[in-house]
Each structure stands twice: as C-alpha cells, then as structure tokens.
Motif scaffolding. Structure first.
Motif, short mmCIF file in Angstrom:
data_model
loop_
_atom_site.label_atom_id
_atom_site.label_comp_id
_atom_site.label_asym_id
_atom_site.label_seq_id
_atom_site.Cartn_x
_atom_site.Cartn_y
_atom_site.Cartn_z
N VAL A 165 0.57 -1.17 -0.03
CA VAL A 165 0.35 0.24 0.18
C VAL A 165 0.83 0.82 0.15
CG1 VAL A 165 -0.31 0.23 2.32
CG2 VAL A 165 -1.85 1.27 1.43
N MET A 166 0.30 2.34 -0.91
CA MET A 166 1.42 3.81 -0.75
C MET A 166 0.65 4.35 0.56
SD MET A 166 3.13 3.01 -3.53
CE MET A 166 3.43 5.15 -3.40
N VAL A 167 1.53 4.93 0.80
CA VAL A 167 1.65 6.05 2.39
C VAL A 167 1.81 7.37 2.10
CG1 VAL A 167 2.04 5.90 4.95
CG2 VAL A 167 1.86 3.61 3.96
N PRO A 214 -6.96 2.99 0.55
CA PRO A 214 -6.60 3.35 -0.88
C PRO A 214 -5.05 3.59 -1.01
CG PRO A 214 -7.21 5.44 1.07
CD PRO A 214 -7.67 3.77 1.77
N GLY A 215 -4.32 3.36 -2.53
CA GLY A 215 -3.71 3.46 -2.09
C GLY A 215 -2.49 1.95 -2.21
N TYR A 216 -3.70 1.14 -2.27
CA TYR A 216 -3.14 -0.53 -2.52
C TYR A 216 -2.34 -0.49 -3.68
CZ TYR A 216 -3.93 -5.48 -2.24
OH TYR A 216 -3.36 -7.02 -3.06
N HIS A 263 -2.14 4.29 -11.02
CA HIS A 263 -1.48 5.78 -10.90
C HIS A 263 -2.33 5.62 -8.68
CE1 HIS A 263 0.08 7.39 -13.90
NE2 HIS A 263 -1.31 8.13 -14.20
N PRO A 264 -1.79 4.79 -7.77
CA PRO A 264 -2.08 5.08 -6.74
C PRO A 264 -1.60 5.67 -5.82
CG PRO A 264 -0.35 2.41 -6.93
CD PRO A 264 -0.52 3.53 -8.15
N GLU A 314 -4.51 8.43 -5.42
CA GLU A 314 -5.41 8.39 -4.04
C GLU A 314 -5.60 8.81 -2.80
OE1 GLU A 314 -6.26 4.18 -4.21
OE2 GLU A 314 -6.00 3.22 -6.13
N ARG A 315 -6.76 8.77 -2.40
CA ARG A 315 -6.38 9.80 -1.00
C ARG A 315 -5.79 8.69 -0.50
NH1 ARG A 315 -11.93 13.71 0.42
NH2 ARG A 315 -9.82 13.54 1.95
N ILE A 316 -4.49 8.40 0.19
CA ILE A 316 -4.11 7.68 0.52
C ILE A 316 -3.52 8.49 2.15
CG2 ILE A 316 -3.11 6.18 -1.01
CD1 ILE A 316 -0.38 8.00 -0.58
#
Length: 687
Positions: free
Chosen positions: A274-276, A421-423, A434-435, A438-440
């Motif tokens: 996941v994106m953080v 979000p951002g997975y 484009h992950p 997203e609202r990560i």
C-alpha cells in the motif's frame, strides 16, 4: 513322535469323508475332532479313530478369500469387468458346489457335489461351458480357480486390457534424464523460456551419451515432455518461488508443538502493499514487522516503519510484552474487560490491564526468525538474552520453518490492506495506474488503523489452525484460545517495566561535561547529571565514558546509566534546544541538515530542522512556501514517519494566536496538553 498328532489338513471349516458320509469339521483339539452328524447334529471323534477309517479323506480345505478390491475394478473396461464377474459365479460353484445366487438349502448338482474331488468338479465345469458354446479346458478352469483364490475377482480380469502406458511414452530414458538435469540447473539461475531448456537438453546429451544411436523426439513431443517434468516446479515463473520450492523440505513436514502462550513465537518483516503518505505529499512504501504466537495465533505486535532496523525489532519485542491501551475513538467493546480474555484474573497481576484493549500480553520463550539483518543483529540478540528468550534462526531459504508468520503477513494483505486507498497489489502486474494519486493515509494514521484492526478483527476471527481436538468442527479465535490455554497451563504474563524498556534501546558511550552530554552535535542536560560532570565512570574498557541509551526516532531525550551505583538507575536528560523544535525528529533529518551547514551552530541547525519539518508538514495549501529539494522532502517525510506517536506539548509564544471564528455554536472540550513521554514513569501505580 506321538501318533496322536493332528493331521495338517484337518481344520475348522474343512470337509472330510468319515463313515461313508461327507462331514464338516466344526471343532479341532489336540486329541478330538468335532464333525457334523445328520442324526445327533454333532459328533466328537478321536483323532486316531478318524484317521484309522478306511474311507477317510480330506475332500476340501477352506481358503480365505481376499477382500474384493472393487475400486481397482474401475480401472478396467466395463466388458472386462462383466466377464470377470461371470467367471466368478462359475468358479464359486466349482469351489463350494453351489452358485453364488443359490440359497443355503439348495442341493448341489451331482457333478459339483462336495463328495467329488476338486479336479473332477473342474472337469465338469469345463465340459459344461464347452457344451454351452464357451470352449475352455479343465486346466484353464484350474488356473482361473487358483488366481481367484489368490487375488479375488481381480485375478479373473484380463490385465492386458488395462495395461498402463509408460510415464513418458516412447521417449528415450536418456532424453528424460538430460532434461531433468537441465531443469535442475535452472533452479538457482535466472528465469528463462522453454526453448533454452530444450537447447540445454541437447547440449547435455552431446556431452554425456552422444546422439548417434539416440532417436531424438520431435520438438512438439519435447515440449509435452517439458510440461510434464516442470509441473509444479515454477521453472518459468518467479525465481524466488522456484528456489523456495526446490530447496524446501523433501520429507513430510514436521510440527513444533506449542501448548502454552509464548512457548514458540515467530517474527518477520515484509513490504506492505500500500502507498503511504509520508509527509509533504510524498507517497512511499513502508515495511510491516510483526510477531505472532504459534499456540494462540495472537498477533502480539505490528510496527510500520520506512525501513526495518534492529531497534525496530527490539521495540516490537517491547510492545509484545506491554499491554495495548485503549485509544480515543475506539469502540468500548474492544476493551479487555468486555472480551473473552480472563480480565479479572489478569488484573490482579497487572493493574495496567484495567484500561487495556482486548489483546493478550504474551512473554516469548522462543523466537523463530529468518536471517534478516534486523533480526540477527547484536542489538536484537542482546534483547533476547536480556529477556531470557531462546533465539532460534531458521535455516536459510526455508521459509516453511516459520510458516505461521508468513501466512499471517499474507492475511494482512487480503484481510486489511486491500481495503485501503493506494493498494498496490502483490506485484506490478496487479497494480493500478496511479495508486499514489488516491487519498492515501499517513503512516501514523495507518499505524492507528492497523492497531485497531488487530484488536477488533484479527483477535476475534476464528482461525483454521485453532480447532478443538475433541470437536474438529469447532474453531477458536486467538482470544478464545488464549483464555483456554491460560486455564489449562496456568500461564502468567509479566509485562516490562520502564527500566526494561530503556534497556531495549540502542546504546552509545559519551562523556558528561560541564555543559551536559553531546550526542551528534546535540547537547542534553539534566540537574541529576551534576555529580557525574567531568567524572570517570570507572569502565576501563570504555575509557571512563558513560553508557547512554537513546531512541533513534525521538531525539528529545536520552537516558544515562549511573555506573556509580549498582548500574540499574537511569538518569533522564533532555535536549537543550527542544524549545526550538518541539516536534521530535530522528537522526536522519539531523544528519541531512548538519551536512548542508557544516559550520553552523547547534541553534542554527535546530532552527533549520524545525523549518524543514514545518515546510514539509504545511503541504500545498496556504501561503507559498520555500522551494524544497527532492532530498529535503524525502528526508522530512521519512523523519516524520519515524517519529513517536506520543504528541509533545505546544510551546508558548509571545504573540497570541488569532482565534478562529467558529462555524457553528458548539461547545469544545478542554484541551489538556501531554507532557514528554517518560518510560520510567508508571501511570497505573497505586497512589
């Protein structure tokens, strides 16, 4: 030898001729034989009288028929099975005088009577079948009878009709051996295509046996052979999966028994899919380091960090033996007092559990890990020795030896991370376009969500590995299994004290000067350091320096061991420039700014770091901010992400902040600022 010895052919179930009658043997002793009799029912005859009769003969000896292997009949054609069953009926009439469908009172036909020899009955059956149109000899009937007595109905089936084809058809065994060798060479090599394996197979054939007298199959046949030999080996897929499969256990998997909480625990780390949002709009990836208890499948602790270090493993160990406290916003049902855990019994041992969440406190006895640098480091090993924990690294390339933590890390992705979000998915093939757009979540927010998910979902989710041995259909949750094992084994958790927490932090050796202690150009001081200033610690191996423990993710304070006493007392010292940068930051940000300004003073460096964090935290909204380099944003983001979760009090300023206009009439709660985090203070002690 005695003449009263029983003849070998006389046994229960045999048919004998005695006194001009065919009788069945129903009992045999050392001196007598019990026979059936038409008048008295049974007749007991001495062995010498039975064998002394002129017409005595053993007519038939019963043979125990093998159990019918009906499942093997399914491998033969239907016509072959039908013919074998037809032969079975005729063979049974030869053996017992009656066909299988005849009743017990049916009188055998004269030619199959039990007073006739087995050979005569076989001749009669051959003549009967030949007259009916099936030409067969008496010797063929005898062969079928012997095969039926040895193998059952399978002995009557024509096995030629179910002949198995060779495993690899007509392909020469040398070609198969060469291709196995080529596939074995590809285990530790980079992933290649099937055409390379076929080429390498030809090279091996020329090197070993030559191809003069060898018939090499066609390319299509070779590809079919390759597909059969590489089935399940991952030869053309991920190299890591292929190596793990090839170097795994060849024998049946064993199991390390665990009957008490903490008896066997496993620790591992993996990148989180996941994106953080680290800070200042910089998305990035983080690593999840977690520990699981094998006996209860309890996820005792999980830490998210940009990169896992040895201190993170030690902090994870500290969280494992520390109660998880309830946090603002958590539902009241997540309290330990509302769960199935034995809260009242544990509360008498540790008062801190009064406000704890429903996550067990487990003290490890053995920790199994891989050979990651964070786990085989001297810091983590010393932490295990300090807590008297058996440190057990797994064999290299043997992930199955810590399969519980591997499975748990995969479950976090499927049960929790994919809903965020951002997975990113497990690989680039499963990633969205484009992950990062997203609202990560930020790292601190994601850590809060993960902690709440562990207490709310994982600890209350029935686990397939936690089944009742007496009732395999019933599944336990980790909390239920913990409560059951506490009752069964009398397990008592002992949480860490504040001194123990400080012991787990990394250590340095520094001098105590008149101005305090200098650590990476930062000065720490405390009134309690006055007796130690410019004094020798007495530790000759360290040239009289003093042992200092610090948290690399929080530079606001350090702890100095007082070597003049028994070495168990800690002196807390605070950074003198803390008022310039009230937000704690780690060594990463400090080193970055100090390298940019090597000649600056400590106050200037502190102001620069505070300004960097302020710009990074402000985000794109608001007034224009100074342009920051990519390196500045990355360092600030990782430093902000690695900071402690405990907020620091806001610093007072001379100019009062303008009061914002409320959007609606709503009574706000009083804000009580929190002080500096002090691990030596026990907020739950009795007063």
């Amino acid at each position: 030898m005695s003449g009263l010895q029983r003849p070998v052919g006389i046994q229960v179930g045999a048919w004998v001729r005695f006194a001009a009658q065919v009788r069945a043997v129903v009992g045999v002793t050392a001196r007598t034989v019990t026979l059936t009799d038409t008048e008295a029912g049974q007749r007991v005859v001495a062995v010498e009288d039975l064998t002394g009769e002129a017409d005595f003969a053993v007519i038939d000896i019963p043979v125990r028929m093998p159990l019918p292997a009906s499942s093997r009949l399914e491998t033969f054609p239907a016509k072959a099975v039908e013919k074998a069953l037809w032969w079975e009926g005729h063979i049974l009439e030869v053996l017992h005088g009656r066909p299988p469908e005849a009743g017990p009172d049916t009188t055998p036909r004269p030619e199959y009577g039990l007073d006739r020899s087995l050979t005569a009955r076989q001749r009669a059956k051959a003549a009967e079948l030949t007259a009916a149109g099936t030409k067969v000899s008496a010797s063929a009937v005898a062969n079928l009878r012997r095969r039926y007595q040895a193998e059952g109905v399978l002995g009557l089936v024509d096995h030629r009709q179910a002949a198995k084809r060779p495993e690899f058809g007509s392909v020469d065994e040398r070609v198969v051996t060469a291709m196995r060798t080529a596939i074995g060479e590809a285990v530790d090599a980079s992933t290649r295509t099937g055409s390379f394996i076929l080429w390498r197979t030809g090279e091996i054939l020329r090197e070993t046996s030559g191809t003069e007298d060898l018939e090499v199959p066609s390319e299509r046949t070779l590809y079919r052979l390759l597909a059969k030999l590489t089935d399940g080996t991952h030869t053309f897929s991920a190299a890591s999966t292929r190596r793990s499969k090839a170097h795994g256990a060849k024998a049946p998997f064993g199991e390390l028994p665990a009957f008490a909480p903490g008896e066997v625990m496993q620790i591992d780390s993996t990148p989180l899919d996941v994106m953080v949002l680290l800070d200042d709009g910089v998305p990035g990836r983080v690593e999840l380091t977690a520990m699981i208890d094998v006996a209860t499948r309890t996820l005792t602790a999980a830490v998210l960090r940009p990169t896992t270090k040895s201190v993170d493993a030690s902090v994870l160990l500290a969280r494992t033996v520390t109660p998880e406290l309830m946090r603002p916003g958590w539902a009241d049902v997540l309290r330990m007092s509302r769960s199935v855990l034995p809260h009242r019994r544990l509360l008498s041992l540790d008062e801190r559990l009064e406000h704890a969440a429903a996550r067990p406190v487990i003290v490890p006895e053995m920790i199994v890990c891989d050979h990651g640098k964070a786990f085989i480091s001297r810091n983590f090993k010393s932490s295990c020795r300090f807590l008297e924990i058996d440190f057990q690294p797994a064999h290299k390339g043997s992930g199955f030896e810590k399969g519980h933590i591997e499975s748990m890390l995969g479950s976090v992705a499927t049960l929790f991370v994919q809903f965020l979000p951002g997975y990113t998915g497990r690989s680039a093939d499963h990633r969205s376009r484009h992950p990062e757009r997203e609202r990560i979540w930020s790292l601190l927010e994601l850590q809060e969500l993960l902690d709440e998910w562990i207490v709310a979902h994982w600890q209350n989710r029935p686990h397939d590995g936690l089944r009742d041995p007496a009732h395999p259909g019933r599944l336990f949750t980790p909390n239920q299994k913990y409560a059951a094992l506490v009752e069964a084994c009398g397990y008592v958790p002992v949480a860490l004290t504040g001194d123990d927490y400080v012991e787990l932090l990394p250590s340095d050796w520094r001098a105590v000067n008149d101005y305090g202690i200098r650590v990476k150009n930062r000065i720490y001081d405390s009134p309690d350091l006055t007796p130690l200033r410019r004094q020798d610690s007495g530790i000759r191996a360290k040239r009289g320096l003093w042992e200092v423990h610090r948290d690399p993710y929080d530079v606001s304070q350090i702890w100095v061991r007082d070597h003049r006493t028994d070495g168990r007392r800690w002196i807390q010292a605070t950074w003198k420039q803390l008022h310039r940068a009230p937000v704690p930051f780690g060594d990463l940000a400090w080193d970055h700014v100090s390298h940019q300004m090597p000649g600056s003073t400590e106050a200037e460096i502190a102001d620069a770091v505070a300004s960097l964090l302020t710009r990074a935290h402000a985000g794109p909204a608001g007034e224009p901010k100074p342009k920051a380099t990519r390196r500045d944003r990355r360092v600030a983001a990782r430093t902000k992400a690695a900071g402690p979760s405990t907020p620091l009090p806001a610093q007072a300023t001379d100019e009062p902040a303008p009061a914002p206009e409320p959007e609606a009439e709503e009574k706000l709660a009083d804000v009580i600022p929190l002080g500096l985090f002090d691990p030596l203070e026990d907020p739950w002690r009795r007063r």
